[in-house]
Design a protein around this motif. Structure first.
Motif, PDB file in Angstrom:
ATOM      1  N   ILE A  38     -21.786  -0.180 -14.404  1.00  0.00           N
ATOM      2  CA  ILE A  38     -21.176  -0.518 -13.176  1.00  0.00           C
ATOM      3  C   ILE A  38     -20.013  -1.193 -13.510  1.00  0.00           C
ATOM      4  N   GLY A  39     -19.096  -1.541 -12.463  1.00  0.00           N
ATOM      5  CA  GLY A  39     -17.878  -2.397 -12.735  1.00  0.00           C
ATOM      6  C   GLY A  39     -16.956  -2.474 -11.509  1.00  0.00           C
ATOM      7  N   VAL A  40     -15.775  -3.362 -11.763  1.00  0.00           N
ATOM      8  CA  VAL A  40     -14.987  -3.640 -10.605  1.00  0.00           C
ATOM      9  C   VAL A  40     -13.696  -3.789 -11.291  1.00  0.00           C
ATOM     10  N   GLU A  41     -12.787  -3.142 -10.503  1.00  0.00           N
ATOM     11  CA  GLU A  41     -11.373  -2.865 -10.956  1.00  0.00           C
ATOM     12  C   GLU A  41     -10.278  -3.350 -10.022  1.00  0.00           C
ATOM     13  N   ARG A  42      -9.176  -4.137 -10.312  1.00  0.00           N
ATOM     14  CA  ARG A  42      -8.074  -4.282  -9.529  1.00  0.00           C
ATOM     15  C   ARG A  42      -6.932  -3.374  -9.890  1.00  0.00           C
ATOM     16  N   ALA A  43      -6.415  -2.710  -8.790  1.00  0.00           N
ATOM     17  CA  ALA A  43      -5.279  -1.881  -9.010  1.00  0.00           C
ATOM     18  C   ALA A  43      -4.069  -2.126  -7.968  1.00  0.00           C
ATOM     19  N   ALA A  44      -2.883  -1.895  -8.700  1.00  0.00           N
ATOM     20  CA  ALA A  44      -1.485  -2.174  -7.892  1.00  0.00           C
ATOM     21  C   ALA A  44      -0.520  -1.333  -8.044  1.00  0.00           C
ATOM     22  N   LYS A  45       0.221  -0.998  -7.085  1.00  0.00           N
ATOM     23  CA  LYS A  45       1.327  -0.352  -7.309  1.00  0.00           C
ATOM     24  C   LYS A  45       2.590  -1.169  -7.153  1.00  0.00           C
ATOM     25  N   PHE A  46       3.468  -0.780  -7.763  1.00  0.00           N
ATOM     26  CA  PHE A  46       4.736  -1.655  -7.879  1.00  0.00           C
ATOM     27  C   PHE A  46       6.352  -0.613  -7.443  1.00  0.00           C
ATOM     28  N   GLY A  47       7.219  -1.221  -7.245  1.00  0.00           N
ATOM     29  CA  GLY A  47       8.550  -0.843  -7.148  1.00  0.00           C
ATOM     30  C   GLY A  47       8.613   0.165  -6.139  1.00  0.00           C
ATOM     31  N   GLY A  48       9.341   1.536  -6.417  1.00  0.00           N
ATOM     32  CA  GLY A  48       9.163   2.488  -5.451  1.00  0.00           C
ATOM     33  C   GLY A  48       8.209   3.056  -5.131  1.00  0.00           C
ATOM     34  N   THR A  49       7.189   2.866  -6.022  1.00  0.00           N
ATOM     35  CA  THR A  49       5.926   3.612  -5.685  1.00  0.00           C
ATOM     36  C   THR A  49       5.118   2.976  -4.760  1.00  0.00           C
ATOM     37  N   ALA A  50       5.277   1.518  -4.551  1.00  0.00           N
ATOM     38  CA  ALA A  50       4.842   0.666  -3.596  1.00  0.00           C
ATOM     39  C   ALA A  50       5.404   1.096  -2.250  1.00  0.00           C
ATOM     40  N   ASP A  51       6.604   1.301  -2.353  1.00  0.00           N
ATOM     41  CA  ASP A  51       7.463   1.459  -1.221  1.00  0.00           C
ATOM     42  C   ASP A  51       6.951   2.733  -0.456  1.00  0.00           C
ATOM     43  N   TYR A  52       6.672   4.042  -1.097  1.00  0.00           N
ATOM     44  CA  TYR A  52       6.115   4.882  -0.685  1.00  0.00           C
ATOM     45  C   TYR A  52       4.619   4.901   0.030  1.00  0.00           C
ATOM     46  N   ALA A  53       4.023   3.962  -0.822  1.00  0.00           N
ATOM     47  CA  ALA A  53       2.541   3.652  -0.457  1.00  0.00           C
ATOM     48  C   ALA A  53       2.655   2.794   1.177  1.00  0.00           C
ATOM     49  N   ARG A  54       3.260   2.008   1.187  1.00  0.00           N
ATOM     50  CA  ARG A  54       3.690   1.319   2.342  1.00  0.00           C
ATOM     51  C   ARG A  54       4.057   2.149   3.568  1.00  0.00           C
ATOM     52  N   ALA A  55       5.003   3.035   3.285  1.00  0.00           N
ATOM     53  CA  ALA A  55       5.419   4.154   4.224  1.00  0.00           C
ATOM     54  C   ALA A  55       4.252   4.929   4.747  1.00  0.00           C
ATOM     55  N   ALA A  56       3.382   5.156   3.934  1.00  0.00           N
ATOM     56  CA  ALA A  56       2.070   6.019   4.182  1.00  0.00           C
ATOM     57  C   ALA A  56       0.997   5.268   4.885  1.00  0.00           C
ATOM     58  N   GLY A  57       1.247   3.819   4.788  1.00  0.00           N
ATOM     59  CA  GLY A  57       0.210   3.024   5.671  1.00  0.00           C
ATOM     60  C   GLY A  57      -0.660   2.653   4.584  1.00  0.00           C
ATOM     61  N   GLU A  58      -0.621   2.729   3.430  1.00  0.00           N
ATOM     62  CA  GLU A  58      -1.623   2.426   2.204  1.00  0.00           C
ATOM     63  C   GLU A  58      -1.193   1.067   1.885  1.00  0.00           C
ATOM     64  N   ASP A  59      -2.652   0.485   1.309  1.00  0.00           N
ATOM     65  CA  ASP A  59      -2.165  -0.737   0.510  1.00  0.00           C
ATOM     66  C   ASP A  59      -1.971  -0.481  -0.963  1.00  0.00           C
ATOM     67  N   THR A  60      -0.956  -1.661  -0.994  1.00  0.00           N
ATOM     68  CA  THR A  60      -0.442  -1.422  -2.380  1.00  0.00           C
ATOM     69  C   THR A  60      -1.389  -2.011  -3.694  1.00  0.00           C
ATOM     70  N   LYS A  61      -2.275  -2.964  -3.048  1.00  0.00           N
ATOM     71  CA  LYS A  61      -3.327  -3.622  -4.102  1.00  0.00           C
ATOM     72  C   LYS A  61      -4.573  -3.339  -3.380  1.00  0.00           C
ATOM     73  N   VAL A  62      -5.501  -2.794  -4.166  1.00  0.00           N
ATOM     74  CA  VAL A  62      -6.735  -2.575  -3.764  1.00  0.00           C
ATOM     75  C   VAL A  62      -8.050  -3.107  -4.878  1.00  0.00           C
ATOM     76  N   THR A  63      -8.929  -3.387  -4.571  1.00  0.00           N
ATOM     77  CA  THR A  63     -10.050  -3.694  -5.483  1.00  0.00           C
ATOM     78  C   THR A  63     -11.172  -2.517  -5.234  1.00  0.00           C
ATOM     79  N   ARG A  64     -11.269  -1.984  -6.529  1.00  0.00           N
ATOM     80  CA  ARG A  64     -12.264  -0.813  -6.555  1.00  0.00           C
ATOM     81  C   ARG A  64     -13.726  -1.363  -7.341  1.00  0.00           C
TER      82      ARG A  64
END
Length: 330
Positions: free
Chosen positions: A295-321
């Motif tokens: 079992i585990g936990v992970e923190r993921a984030a998107k940066f720069g232009g990739t984060a801009d694409y995620a925001r435009a698609a209504g997605e979170d740029t930082k998530v906990t998995r």
């Protein structure tokens, strides 16, 4: 009468003289070195004492001085260490030109009709490691992730297959598959050269790949690969993990992974520079060395232009998995 007396006196004198000479010869010591032949049959005059290492000769005219006889060794200085047996080293120095090569222990002979022995680096070995096969849950999404690596070949050269993907709602979202040639260049380190193909949502992408993988000091597993693709695309992927043994079966595994891209790729919603970064820990229990749930936990984030694409698609740029899965190999 007179003649008889003279004869007796002469015989007595002769007997005394003979006995004295015999006694002198019987009791006289051995001849001096200058008077005796040192070694019959040995010509010391032909011997080059000067070439004998460690032998100091008083004079090379030993055949003409001293006793004046050949073989007279009286000029050899034994007393003051001139003939230093300790310094007469019988080993060391340059090998003679016809000396045998110590590495050629076979004396130049090969195995002939005898089959050559098989060494450990001759056989081929194969392995498959499913490093991650896990279910991933976030606040508003769930998916299944796989990450595997297979190897087949010898110690120094082998074929390597790497695959990593993300499946959501029964559809492959993002996948990376690499076929590489791995070559051992140092202890615990391989260079890898081959191709990579990206599939999933969006058009496929092909890459040439060159990287290095191995065990860094302090037992960090490192995997770093650079890629060159069509239309001037470039990318770089870095992953590192560490295994901390809490017990012999309970292992905590921190892990970090980052991806970089050289240029923007709108079809895959990727910007240039650092695209995404994920860091987490997994705690696994090895029921056997070859099989371990975790079992585990992970923190993921998107940066720069990739984060801009995620925001435009209504997605979170930082998530906990939160993850749960199994690791196995054979």
């Amino acid at each position: 009468m007179m003649n008889n007396r003279v004869n007796k006196i002469a015989a007595a004198v002769l007997a005394l003289s003979v006995s004295s000479v015999w006694a002198e010869e019987a009791t006289s010591p051995a001849k001096t070195s200058g008077e005796q032949e040192a070694m019959p049959g040995m010509d010391h005059g032909a011997m080059d004492h000067g070439s004998m290492p460690g032998m100091k000769q008083g004079s090379r005219s030993g055949t003409t001085q001293g006793s004046g006889k050949a073989g007279d060794m009286s000029n050899m200085n034994h007393g003051d260490g001139g003939m230093d047996s300790g310094s007469m080293s019988m080993q060391g120095g340059s090998a003679p030109p016809d000396a045998r090569d110590p590495q050629a222990y076979s004396g130049g002979y090969d195995f002939g009709p005898i089959p050559r022995p098989r060494m450990g680096d001759v056989d081929k070995f194969g392995s498959l490691l499913i490093d991650r096969l896990e279910s991933v849950r976030t606040r508003d999404n769930s998916s299944t992730v796989y990450d595997l690596q297979a190897r087949f070949g010898r110690d120094y050269d082998r074929a390597v297959l790497k695959a990593e993907g993300d499946v959501a709602s029964g559809k492959l979202q993002d996948a990376r598959t690499e076929l590489l040639w791995g070559h051992a260049v140092a202890t615990f380190w391989d260079t890898q050269l081959g191709v990579r193909y990206d599939s999933g949502v969006g058009p496929g992408r092909g890459w040439l790949a060159f990287g290095i993988q191995g065990l860094a000091p302090y037992w960090f597993n490192v995997d770093a690969t650079a890629y060159a693709g069509e239309q001037g695309r470039s990318a770089f992927r870095f992953a590192a993990e560490y295994e901390l043994l809490l017990t012999q079966k309970l292992i905590l595994q921190p892990r970090v992974e980052a991806n970089f891209y050289g240029k923007r790729d709108a079809a895959h919603a990727l910007g240039s520079g650092l695209s995404d970064l994920a860091a987490g820990v997994r705690l696994r229990y090895e029921i056997r060395r070859e099989f371990a749930p975790y079992i585990g936990v992970e923190r993921a984030a998107k940066f720069g232009g990739t984060a801009d694409y995620a925001r435009a698609a209504g997605e979170d740029t930082k998530v906990t998995r939160f993850v749960a899965g199994v690791r196995f190999w054979y």
